[in-house]
Scaffold this active site. Structure first.
Site, PDB file in Angstrom:
ATOM      1  N   THR A  18       0.808  -1.211   0.000  1.00 31.41           N
ATOM      2  CA  THR A  18       0.000   0.000   0.000  1.00 31.41           C
ATOM      3  C   THR A  18       0.834   1.250   0.000  1.00 31.41           C
ATOM      4  OG1 THR A  18      -1.287  -1.271   1.507  1.00 31.41           O
ATOM      5  CG2 THR A  18      -1.872   0.995   1.335  1.00 31.41           C
ATOM      6  N   ASP A  55      -4.250   4.473  -1.112  1.00 31.76           N
ATOM      7  CA  ASP A  55      -4.531   4.003  -2.473  1.00 31.76           C
ATOM      8  C   ASP A  55      -5.531   2.863  -2.348  1.00 31.76           C
ATOM      9  OD1 ASP A  55      -2.551   1.287  -3.364  1.00 31.76           O
ATOM     10  OD2 ASP A  55      -2.579   2.155  -1.362  1.00 31.76           O
TER      11      ASP A  55
END
Lengths: 289, 151
Positions: A55, A71
């Site tokens: 991530t 995200d």
């Protein structure tokens, strides 16, 4: 002195219930299968890998509160397992938490702590504080010595003001004005270090977080897809999902189907195909009453 | 009462993080003929090296975590308020533990949970492996015998 060993006769039908156990099992983690797993691994069986979130998550403190960003890509080794997963989890009405690491661990951990914090809120009668959530999380993660792979960015606004914490899987925490976690954390941190100032306005803060997440999305393979934002202030929370679709799936440029009539038909002929009966069977169908 | 009587405060806090290798007396459970009864105790418990070979580093830690936590709280309370404080609390918990249903039925343990503070906590022991959804059903006669100690 007992002379007879009584064999219990159980009236239930399933075989799994026939064990005569003198103690009922307690709840929680069970380690019964670990030795079996070790043995299987030694025989060459490949253990299935957990979904990691791979991530970019980040958060920063601005003038009126907190902006959290994440995200939306979840990876399973080299495959994208989820193109649009939600990484900003609800802890309480004024506290949200972004999660990096093993997806299941972050999900279960945040849900557990959210429930515990709600119980705590009902007992105390006050709005929960971010430091309480932080302490509950770090105590739980330390208890499991890092085997729960959850790296979290916890942010919220309570009666004492806005607070932002980063929590590592082994249970250490940092309280900072801006934090990043995940595989894309270096790219995001570079953006933050360059442009962060104290007392940013709401729009500047949102743009900075968006730029940091995009830096992670475009420069790290483990992060991708969209940018989610969560803006927390004293009075309300804006959960903007998606804030921006950074990676749009491409649109096909042309069509490769040919319309009817592209090929000219010169002549057509219809022939009947004779089918031979090979076998007949008569079946009794029960009458429907 | 001599003038040189000293108050010996033991600050011997037990380790909150249980050590993975500990000296432990191993109890291989004995069945009616001296050998461990697989029917009653299962496969794992009959192995002589059961306590020594840990299948997972967390296993030992998790088994003793709650009792270590409570021991540490007890010692801290003794050091701050004197021996009477943990004694009173333990007495109340001792009586609360006795209020149980018969073995096959689930007890709510409300008083014990309130006294130990478990009514405000949710952990993995409440979510994973819920005892009410266990695969094996406790045989009432065996459970009762174990409770009465005549097993």
């Amino acid at each position: 002195m007992k002379t007879i060993v009584r064999i219990p006769c159980v009236t239930t039908t399933s075989i799994s219930n026939m064990a005569a156990c003198a103690e009922l099992p307690a709840g929680g983690f069970v380690f019964e299968n670990c030795q079996r797993n070790k043995f299987l691994e030694s025989q060459g069986y490949k253990v299935p890998k957990a979904y990691k979130t791979g991530t970019t998550i980040c958060g920063l403190v601005y003038k009126d509160g907190i902006v959290l960003g994440a995200d939306t890509r979840a990876t399973e080794d080299t495959i994208v397992a989820d193109k649009n997963c939600a990484k900003i989890h609800y802890i309480s009405s004024n506290i949200y938490c972004c999660g990096a690491g093993t997806a299941a661990d972050t999900e279960m951990t945040t849900q557990l702590i959210s429930s515990e914090l709600e119980l705590h809120r009902l007992n105390t009668g006050r709005q929960p504080r971010v430091c309480t959530a932080n302490r509950l999380l770090k105590q739980m993660l330390f208890r499991y010595h890092g085997y729960i792979g959850a790296a979290l960015v916890l942010g919220g606004v309570d009666s004492t003001g806005p607070h932002l914490y980063s929590i590592w899987p082994h249970g250490s925490t940092d309280k900072l004005p801006f934090v990043t976690m995940g595989s894309g954390s270096l790219a995001a941190m570079a953006t933050f270090e360059d442009r962060y100032k104290a007392d940013l306005s709401r729009d500047e803060a949102m743009k900075l977080v968006r730029d940091a997440i995009c830096a992670g999305i475009f420069n790290d393979l483990g992060s991708g897809s969209n940018v989610d934002l969560c803006v927390i202030t004293k009075d309300k929370v804006d959960y903007i999902r998606p804030y921006e679709e950074a990676n749009k799936k491409g649109v096909r440029q042309g069509k490769y189907r040919y319309d009817r009539g592209t090929t000219v038909v010169i002549s057509s002929e219809v022939k009947k195909v004779e089918l031979e009966v090979i076998d007949t069977e008569v079946r009794a169908v029960p009458m429907e009453t | 009462m001599s003038g040189s009587s000293q108050i010996n405060m033991s600050f011997g806090y037990p380790s909150l993080r249980p050590q993975p290798e500990g000296t432990k007396t191993l109890n291989v459970p004995k069945g009616p003929y001296g050998a461990p009864d697989v029917m009653l105790h299962g496969f794992n418990r009959t192995h002589a090296a059961q306590g020594l070979v840990s299948s997972h580093p967390l296993e030992f830690s998790e088994k003793n975590w709650l009792s270590h936590q409570q021991k540490m709280d007890t010692v801290m309370l003794k050091n701050t308020q004197g021996i009477h404080a943990p004694m009173r609390l333990h007495m109340e918990q001792h009586f609360a533990q006795k209020m149980q249903r018969l073995p096959c039925l689930p007890s709510s343990n409300i008083l014990l949970d309130t006294l130990t503070g478990r009514d405000e906590m949710i952990g993995f022991e409440d979510i994973l492996n819920d005892p009410s959804l266990a695969e094996t059903v406790g045989e009432p006669h065996i459970l009762m015998e174990k409770r009465l100690g005549i097993l």
